[in-house]
Design a protein around this motif. Structure first.
Motif, PDB file in Angstrom:
ATOM      1  N   ALA A  68       0.833  -1.208   0.000  1.00 31.79           N
ATOM      2  CA  ALA A  68       0.000   0.000   0.000  1.00 31.79           C
ATOM      3  C   ALA A  68       0.868   1.259   0.000  1.00 31.79           C
ATOM      4  O   ALA A  68       0.534   2.254  -0.661  1.00 31.79           O
ATOM      5  N   TYR A  70       3.890   1.492  -1.353  1.00 31.65           N
ATOM      6  CA  TYR A  70       4.403   1.614  -2.720  1.00 31.65           C
ATOM      7  C   TYR A  70       3.350   2.249  -3.616  1.00 31.65           C
ATOM      8  O   TYR A  70       3.657   3.122  -4.441  1.00 31.65           O
ATOM      9  N   GLU A  71       2.110   1.805  -3.490  1.00 30.98           N
ATOM     10  CA  GLU A  71       1.017   2.351  -4.300  1.00 30.98           C
ATOM     11  C   GLU A  71       0.854   3.850  -4.043  1.00 30.98           C
ATOM     12  O   GLU A  71       0.721   4.635  -4.977  1.00 30.98           O
ATOM     13  N   LYS A  75       1.551   6.823  -6.789  1.00 29.49           N
ATOM     14  CA  LYS A  75       0.467   7.703  -7.237  1.00 29.49           C
ATOM     15  C   LYS A  75       0.768   9.169  -6.942  1.00 29.49           C
ATOM     16  O   LYS A  75       0.485  10.045  -7.750  1.00 29.49           O
ATOM     17  N   ARG A  88       8.159  -2.770  -6.185  1.00 29.05           N
ATOM     18  CA  ARG A  88       6.743  -2.972  -5.897  1.00 29.05           C
ATOM     19  C   ARG A  88       6.296  -4.340  -6.398  1.00 29.05           C
ATOM     20  O   ARG A  88       5.573  -5.065  -5.719  1.00 29.05           O
ATOM     21  N   GLU A  92       4.823  -7.414  -4.224  1.00 29.88           N
ATOM     22  CA  GLU A  92       3.544  -8.049  -4.539  1.00 29.88           C
ATOM     23  C   GLU A  92       3.692  -9.568  -4.633  1.00 29.88           C
ATOM     24  O   GLU A  92       2.844 -10.316  -4.146  1.00 29.88           O
TER      25      GLU A  92
END
Length: 174
Positions: A68, A70-71, A75, A88, A92
């Motif tokens: 989360a 990394y996301e 963004k 990332r 995952e």
């Protein structure tokens, strides 16, 4: 004149035979022995499985939090996306490997991430999160079963490498 008594070769052969007999006697149990011995063994196995599940669940939460982050950084700072993409993706894959024992697909909707600062600070914070994850996995593998311990050790090593790479990326980020 013929030698009498125990020879070294005879003593070693007898010792080896006794040791082999002890090993085979210990390995021959089927868990259903009389006197409840099998129940205690089965109970210990069940406790070990429960402990591994708890460790795996904690590791999944750690991995989901990392993913989360990394996301969120990707963004908020698209300029860092190229440098973060392989790390990332590896994170995952680690999460998938950990969640395989849980039987559920992990959702990131429950993970709360702190607000993302400027790009350099965000990458430094991500490196710190990777270090914390490596430490958590290393601590967990001390009490994990052999299979889970190997997985946690591998993920901890990868997290440590990610922390190093993110620290270097933070130096290059403006």
């Amino acid at each position: 004149m013929r030698r009498t008594g125990t020879t070294r070769r005879g003593a070693l052969t007898a010792t080896g035979a006794l040791a082999m007999g002890a090993v085979l006697a210990g390995c021959g149990g089927d868990g259903g022995t009389e006197g409840g011995g099998g129940t205690a063994h089965t109970g210990a196995q069940a406790a070990a499985v429960r402990a591994d599940r708890a460790l795996r669940a904690a590791a999944v939460r750690t991995g989901a939090g990392l993913l989360a982050r990394y996301e969120a950084v990707g963004k908020a700072h698209p300029t860092t996306a190229a440098g973060l993409a392989p790390l990332r993706a590896a994170t995952e894959e680690h999460l998938k490997a950990l969640a395989a024992g849980a039987g559920k697909k992990q959702s990131l909707s429950f993970v709360r991430t702190p607000p993302v600062a400027d790009a350099r600070t965000a990458v430094k914070e991500l490196a710190a999160a990777e270090r914390r994850a490596a430490d958590a996995h290393t601590t967990a593998l001390m009490t994990a079963g052999p299979e889970l311990a190997r997985l946690l050790a591998s993920i901890a090593a990868a997290s440590a490498a990610h922390a190093y790479l993110l620290t270097e990326l933070a130096k290059e980020t403006s």
